[in-house]
Design an enzyme around this catalytic site. Structure first.
Site, PDB file in Angstrom:
ATOM      1  N   MET A  81       0.820  -1.209   0.000  1.00  0.00           N
ATOM      2  CA  MET A  81       0.000   0.000   0.000  1.00  0.00           C
ATOM      3  C   MET A  81       0.858   1.264   0.000  1.00  0.00           C
ATOM      4  O   MET A  81       2.050   1.227   0.282  1.00  0.00           O
ATOM      5  CB  MET A  81      -0.936  -0.006   1.211  1.00  0.00           C
ATOM      6  CG  MET A  81      -1.952  -1.134   1.202  1.00  0.00           C
ATOM      7  SD  MET A  81      -3.036  -1.149   2.645  1.00  0.00           S
ATOM      8  CE  MET A  81      -4.021   0.326   2.375  1.00  0.00           C
ATOM      9  N   HIS A  82       0.212   2.378  -0.343  1.00  0.00           N
ATOM     10  CA  HIS A  82       0.725   3.743  -0.131  1.00  0.00           C
ATOM     11  C   HIS A  82       1.783   4.216  -1.114  1.00  0.00           C
ATOM     12  O   HIS A  82       2.080   5.407  -1.168  1.00  0.00           O
ATOM     13  CB  HIS A  82       1.286   3.927   1.288  1.00  0.00           C
ATOM     14  CG  HIS A  82       0.456   3.356   2.381  1.00  0.00           C
ATOM     15  ND1 HIS A  82      -0.889   3.619   2.511  1.00  0.00           N
ATOM     16  CD2 HIS A  82       0.774   2.523   3.412  1.00  0.00           C
ATOM     17  CE1 HIS A  82      -1.354   2.977   3.571  1.00  0.00           C
ATOM     18  NE2 HIS A  82      -0.376   2.310   4.131  1.00  0.00           N
ATOM     19  N   ASP A 240      -2.566  -5.007   0.328  1.00  0.00           N
ATOM     20  CA  ASP A 240      -2.084  -6.321   0.756  1.00  0.00           C
ATOM     21  C   ASP A 240      -2.785  -6.856   1.997  1.00  0.00           C
ATOM     22  O   ASP A 240      -3.132  -8.038   2.054  1.00  0.00           O
ATOM     23  CB  ASP A 240      -0.558  -6.308   0.952  1.00  0.00           C
ATOM     24  CG  ASP A 240      -0.069  -5.137   1.795  1.00  0.00           C
ATOM     25  OD1 ASP A 240      -0.887  -4.381   2.360  1.00  0.00           O
ATOM     26  OD2 ASP A 240       1.172  -4.974   1.885  1.00  0.00           O
TER      27      ASP A 240
END
Length: 507
Positions: A81-82, A240
């Site tokens: 992520m991110h 995830d």
């Protein structure tokens, strides 16, 4: 028989798995890629490495499985992520992706908080401004690389870059978009208010879909590269941890899981929006439509053990290679010989700064109590215990929010260690179990793809059909009692060091 593919785009590598509709893994392949750290606390990866890994692993599972590609009903993508992926007008990558564990954006986080207001930001996004999230990375590039930012036409998350390569479609899903610090979490859409406050053009962001919705189909060009059939539907997918929740059956209230991968996560399902006003843990949209999650994220869980292995356990790595076994298995055996408490040695796992529950990008790893009596094996057990203490610290926050799970599953690479799982059970004071399938995120997004393709009627029904669990490991009451004073001492160390971490960052 229908078949489904789950692609798990991790930080250390990509794992692609082909499943049948009963959730059984037919073939899998993994390919690693490098992490770039141009400065202390920075972390980047090249999206081209991700795509090359996806192409390679897709080719491998198709060949290994022998399954006719026409029988593949859908594809789902899980991703770290991110991470910030920036593309120009032609869809070319403009720079390496700035990752979730990158801590360079402290100043930008303060700017976001000043522009929006901390309380208002948490009301909208359910989270404070954190260096790990994507919004501060966007502002950092705009400030420090303005010519590059001016050329940017598309902002994507890591897995969504893979979707674009597979389908030619710009899209994201609610669970992954939740971690950008730009989304209205209760409403499950981009926040016009935030984008206006931060002066980010909404046109840069991809449309948001539910995780099980079909977002596009495999193009002829991607099919030629990968060996897939053109036209296979690609689902929204998930971040995830949201994917791991589906892959472990954590899709109903009362269920949670702990992941010890590169990062450490505790992830609990909720049917309503539950927000920690201090922002110590994150509330995101779940991959299940109409549901939410509360999750923590510690940045260097498995990474701490990998760092220790690479720096101090070369002999065990070489021995394991000769034996054909995982070096972590040998390390487990050595750690088990060290007494509980690691001979009064404690470890703070803040190698990359820390997110949950400290929210401090300046914190760094610490061995506390190190003396001449200690060996690398004491350090090994201290690292494993310190990672578990960091997870317990987050679990206590969730318990305080009333999101107390009655069932805890374990997943991620660390879950393969029965020794580490028992440590979790003892420190948590609750049973810990694993699923029969260890594929976690890959299985989760394969299930989401199956829902999108009509193989399953719903995410919940699919999980009831395909997820099976092993018997739980019960906590040892005496060991739980012995761990408690070490855990309480662990919790006291960060407050005592906080100011010095900041001073160190300014030297």
């Amino acid at each position: 028989m229908n078949y489904l593919i789950g692609i798990d785009l991790g930080t250390s590598g990509t794992k692609t798995v082909l499943f049948n509709e009963n959730g059984e893994a037919i073939a899998s392949a993994t390919q690693e890629y490098p992490l770039y750290q141009p400065q202390n606390g920075w972390a980047e990866q090249d999206p081209a490495d991700w795509w090359n890994a996806v192409v390679s692993t897709l080719q491998a599972v198709i060949v290994k499985s022998g399954v006719a590609v026409e029988a593949i009903a859908g594809i789902g993508i899980s991703g770290q992520m991110h991470g910030l992926v920036m593309l120009d007008q032609e869809g070319n990558v403009l720079r390496k992706s700035i990752l979730w564990c990158d801590g360079r954006t402290g100043e930008e986080c303060r700017e976001i908080t000043e522009r929006v207001g901390r309380d208002r930001l948490i009301q909208i996004t359910a989270n404070p401004a954190l260096t790990g999230f994507t919004a501060s990375k966007i502002l950092w590039v705009r400030k420090h690389e303005p010519e590059l930012y001016a050329r940017c036409r598309h902002i994507l998350l890591p897995k969504d870059y893979i979707r674009y390569q597979l389908t030619g479609v710009f899209a994201t899903d609610v669970s992954d978009a939740s971690g950008m610090n730009l989304m209205d979490i209760p409403k499950r859409c981009w926040s016009e208010e935030l984008l206006k406050s931060l002066e980010i053009d909404p046109a840069l962001l991809a449309p948001v879909y539910e995780s099980c919705a079909v977002t596009g189909t495999v193009t002829k060009a991607a099919a030629k590269l990968t060996g897939l059939a053109a036209g296979i539907p690609v689902a929204g997918g998930a971040g995830d941890n949201a994917a791991a929740a589906v892959g472990t059956g954590v899709v109903e209230e009362g269920k949670a899981f702990t992941t010890i991968g590169t990062s450490g996560v505790i992830f609990a399902h909720s049917n309503q929006v539950t927000i920690d006003p201090q922002g110590r843990v994150h509330t995101f949209c779940a991959a299940v439509p109409g549901a939410w999650t509360v999750m923590s994220c510690t940045l260097a869980a498995g990474l701490s053990l990998k760092w220790l292995r690479d720096q101090f356990f070369r002999e065990e790595i070489n021995t394991a290679q000769g034996m054909g076994v995982d070096p972590y298995m040998l390390m487990d055996q050595q750690a088990a010989r060290v007494p509980l408490g690691a001979n009064r040695l404690l470890y703070l796992p803040y190698l990359m700064g820390e997110r949950s529950p400290l929210l401090d990008e300046n914190s760094r790893g610490v061995f506390f109590g190190l003396s001449a009596i200690h060996s690398k094996y004491d350090m090994l057990r201290a690292v494993m215990e310190g990672v578990v203490y960091s997870q317990r610290d987050c679990l206590d926050v969730l318990r305080g929010m009333g999101v107390a799970p009655n069932q805890m599953l374990a997943c991620g690479g660390g879950s393969r260690s029965a020794f580490w799982r028992q440590m979790l059970a003892d420190v948590y004071g609750c049973p810990v179990q694993t699923t029969v399938s260890s594929e976690g995120p890959a299985l989760g997004v394969a299930i989401l793809a199956g829902v999108g393709a009509g193989v399953y009627p719903s995410v919940e029904e699919a999980c009831r059909r395909v997820i099976r669990t092993n018997p739980p490991q019960q906590p040892d009451a005496e060991k739980s009692r012995q761990y408690e004073p070490f855990y309480q001492l662990y919790r006291s160390l960060y407050p005592a060091l906080k100011e010095n971490f900041y001073k160190l960052s300014k030297l």
